[in-house]
Design an enzyme around this catalytic site. Structure first.
Site, mmCIF file in Angstrom:
data_model
loop_
_atom_site.group_PDB
_atom_site.id
_atom_site.type_symbol
_atom_site.label_atom_id
_atom_site.label_comp_id
_atom_site.label_asym_id
_atom_site.label_seq_id
_atom_site.Cartn_x
_atom_site.Cartn_y
_atom_site.Cartn_z
ATOM 1 C CG ASP A 13 -2.002 1.034 1.165
ATOM 2 O OD1 ASP A 13 -2.147 1.672 0.113
ATOM 3 O OD2 ASP A 13 -2.694 1.225 2.174
ATOM 4 C CB THR A 189 -8.225 4.055 4.803
ATOM 5 O OG1 THR A 189 -8.218 3.171 5.930
ATOM 6 C CG2 THR A 189 -7.711 5.422 5.227
ATOM 7 C CG LEU A 237 -5.120 1.259 -3.161
ATOM 8 C CD1 LEU A 237 -4.783 1.926 -4.492
ATOM 9 C CD2 LEU A 237 -4.036 0.240 -2.784
ATOM 10 C CG HIS A 238 -5.662 1.190 4.250
ATOM 11 N ND1 HIS A 238 -6.916 1.088 4.804
ATOM 12 C CD2 HIS A 238 -5.275 -0.083 3.966
ATOM 13 C CE1 HIS A 238 -7.267 -0.193 4.873
ATOM 14 N NE2 HIS A 238 -6.294 -0.915 4.357
ATOM 15 C CG ASP A 239 -0.587 3.784 3.313
ATOM 16 O OD1 ASP A 239 -1.186 4.050 4.374
ATOM 17 O OD2 ASP A 239 0.204 2.826 3.209
#
Length: 322
Positions: A13, A189, A237-239
């Site tokens: 990620d 997220t 895609l947390h980041d």
């Protein structure tokens, strides 16, 4: 143009977030700080350097972060999610270049105005930035953190999200020292899901050298998430969402609340904020993201990563992207 210092622990990620930042026309990456987290510090450095080289940005300063949390505990890694080396099926070569000194971050902060710090990993290195430096707050415009879980379960314990769980002491230091923090937590997220269909749209319209890497990573990442969460259509895609909201603040809804993180016991890593009716914020409280425009995020990700001319991108109709 957003000038950022990116703290990361790549990790799939994080790696996709690095590529997103390098390809985004409104982001200038001033430095990347690589630390332990999803993988060891050395592997994180190898992965970040590999991506910078592939993207043609090897001149961006690479700074070595931290090896372990402030507690001194041995970090736990997640090869079932990120693969043995952090890049899924890929094995990047060892980094043979020069790592810049951590103290170079202070020179970077003093040489630029309106620097935004984005931390998408454990907060250990960022906490050290405050602990080792003095009078740096005026040189930091904003801090965006991917961390915490509010009003939802955690992803490493029933209540804790991985980044805050990995070093809750460091998270509390950052939350106490900084006054311009935006928290992008797990409750939003987890909705930033990119599917194989979205990746197919990107590969159909782009010949950018990073796109084949993104496809390999997303194929691996999606399979890992579908094993963990049966029925999920892709991988969150947390980041990347954290970077997206940094560039597009109007696409999120925030509430300001005081935040603390539990440091021990069964609740270790749990992020605490008061959301009861009638609760109030104080000046300097972090802004916690509670909602965001999901479709706008998906559209932006496709457009940014496709790196295609506008005329070509126009063929990506909304019904093809959803």
């Amino acid at each position: 143009m957003k000038k950022i210092i990116l703290f990361a622990d790549p990790g799939i990620d994080d790696s996709i977030a690095i590529m997103y930042a390098l390809m985004h026309p409104q982001i200038e990456v001033l430095a990347i700080v690589s630390s332990y987290g999803n993988v060891t510090k050395q592997k994180a450095v190898d992965n970040a350097a590999f991506l910078l080289n592939k993207a043609g940005f090897s001149s961006i300063p690479m700074i070595g972060g931290t090896n372990s949390p402030l507690s001194g505990e041995t970090p736990e890694y997640y090869p079932e999610i990120h693969g043995p080396d952090g890049l899924g099926p890929l094995t990047p070569p060892p980094f043979k270049g020069r790592l810049n000194n951590f103290s170079d971050l202070y020179d970077i902060l003093h040489a630029h105005t309106d620097v935004t710090i984005v931390d998408i990993g454990r907060n250990t290195a960022l906490a050290h930035l405050f602990l080792l430096g003095s009078d740096i707050e005026p040189h930091i415009k904003d801090i965006f953190l991917m961390g915490g879980a509010f009003l939802v379960p955690g992803n490493v314990t029933p209540s804790a999200e991985a980044n805050f769980f990995g070093d809750p002491v460091a998270a509390n230091i950052v939350l106490q020292r900084a006054t311009t923090i935006y928290i992008i937590p797990l409750n939003v997220t987890s909705k930033a899901v990119i599917t194989p269909h979205h990746i197919q749209q990107i590969t159909a319209y782009s010949s950018h050298p990073l796109v084949p890497i993104i496809k390999e990573l997303m194929d691996y990442y999606t399979e890992a998430y579908q094993t963990l969460i049966p029925g999920i259509k892709g991988a969150p895609l947390h980041d990347v969402l954290t970077l997206y909201l940094m560039v597009n603040p109007g696409k999120g809804r925030y509430v300001r609340r005081s935040v603390s993180v539990l440091v021990e016991g069964e609740g270790k890593g749990t992020s605490i904020a008061d959301f009861r009716p009638g609760s109030r914020s104080k000046p300097g409280d972090p802004a916690i993201c509670l909602e965001f425009d999901v479709q706008a995020f998906i559209d932006d990700f496709i457009f940014t990563i496709s790196s295609s001319p506008i005329s070509t991108r126009a063929h990506l109709k909304r019904e093809d992207r959803s």
